[in-house]
Design a protein around this motif. Structure first.
Motif, short mmCIF file in Angstrom:
data_model
loop_
_atom_site.label_atom_id
_atom_site.label_comp_id
_atom_site.label_asym_id
_atom_site.label_seq_id
_atom_site.Cartn_x
_atom_site.Cartn_y
_atom_site.Cartn_z
N VAL A 1 34.54 41.24 47.38
CA VAL A 1 35.99 41.01 47.35
C VAL A 1 36.58 41.84 46.21
N GLU A 2 37.60 42.65 46.53
CA GLU A 2 38.25 43.47 45.51
C GLU A 2 38.96 42.58 44.49
N SER B 1 41.45 43.21 42.86
CA SER B 1 42.90 43.38 42.97
C SER B 1 43.46 42.63 44.19
N ASP B 2 42.57 42.12 45.04
CA ASP B 2 43.00 41.44 46.26
C ASP B 2 43.18 39.94 45.98
N THR B 3 44.35 39.61 45.44
CA THR B 3 44.59 38.24 44.97
C THR B 3 44.43 37.21 46.09
N ALA B 4 44.95 37.52 47.27
CA ALA B 4 44.89 36.55 48.38
C ALA B 4 43.44 36.21 48.72
N GLN B 5 42.61 37.23 48.78
CA GLN B 5 41.19 37.01 49.10
C GLN B 5 40.48 36.24 47.99
N LEU B 6 40.85 36.56 46.74
CA LEU B 6 40.24 35.86 45.60
C LEU B 6 40.58 34.37 45.66
N GLU C 1 41.40 32.62 48.29
CA GLU C 1 40.69 32.02 49.45
C GLU C 1 39.24 31.75 49.06
#
Ligand code: DC
Length: 237
Positions: free
Chosen positions: A64-65, A67-72, A74
């Protein structure tokens, strides 16, 4: 047994719940002090930094990147974190796997502020910390926001601080010992940069009387622990 007698007994045997919070910037000696204090008081020790680290490690492992706040967010919501808070040991498991050592690497150090900077992730971990706290009753907890946000009702609150230079010096020594090739000036710049962000989390404790402040710049770990024990003894009378 009379009501009065029963009531007296109940009063005598009600265990005193004591929550002790330790907050403050990186490099002030919080973790070592908290661990030693917990061992001395024979209380569980909650290492909240380990929880942020565990989410960061899991993100890295699952690609998980940062910078990918939504994925973090989740990921933080679906990850099953278990924290074992012994007075002399502390273990963290993610979805059943022990990650207690894996969360201490330099790459996890660098990734964790991205995780800790996301409010929705903080909300998940704050709930988890409170749930752990309810199960423990009395404990020593250490982090950035323990006395301010997570356990504002704590009986004894400490903020450990130190000059940026001294904290950078300690951090630099640790990094050299871990085999990192880094100069003192870079570490000092990082310390100052992180202070600006982190300080918001314990801002409420800077109000006079909200917490006991200790500048650890010129103190050894055992002197700091002794000082904390002294304050706690005053509290327990
Ligand atoms: O204390 P530590 O180095 O293990 O903390 C790891 C990271 O998590 C660090 O970037 C600060 C952050 N942290 C936080 O934001 N709130 C906490 N309660 C504990 C740690």
């Amino acid at each position: 047994m009379s009501d009065a007698h029963g009531q007296r007994l109940a009063t005598c045997y009600t265990p005193v719940i004591m929550v002790i919070t330790i907050d403050g910037p990186a490099g002030a000696g919080k973790s070592t002090v908290a661990r030693k204090l917990a061992a001395r008081l024979e209380l569980p020790y909650l290492d909240t930094g380990a929880m942020y680290r565990a989410i960061a490690l899991t993100a890295m492992q699952q690609g998980v990147e940062l910078s990918d706040t939504a994925q973090l967010i989740e990921l933080a919501r679906r990850t099953r974190l278990e924290v074992d808070c012994g007075p002399t040991h502390s273990r963290v498991r993610v979805d059943g796997h022990d990650v207690s050592e894996a969360i201490r690497t330099m790459s996890v150090n660098q990734a964790t502020p991205f995780v800790a900077g996301v409010q929705a992730i903080r909300d998940v971990l704050v709930d988890k910390q409170r749930e752990i706290g309810r199960g423990l009753g009395s404990f020593v907890t250490e982090g950035r926001d323990q006395g301010s946000v997570v356990f504002p009702q704590a009986e004894v609150k400490f903020v450990l601080d130190g000059s940026p230079e001294k904290r950078a010096q300690r951090r630099h020594q640790e990094m050299l010992a871990e085999g990192e090739d880094i100069d003192y000036e870079t570490v000092l710049r990082n310390v100052v940069l992180r202070d600006a962000n982190d300080a918001k989390q314990w801002a409420a404790l800077l109000i006079p009387g909200a917490a006991i402040h200790i500048d650890t710049s010129r103190m050894s770990i055992s002197e700091v622990v002794d000082r904390l024990v002294g304050h706690i003894q005053q509290f327990t009378g």
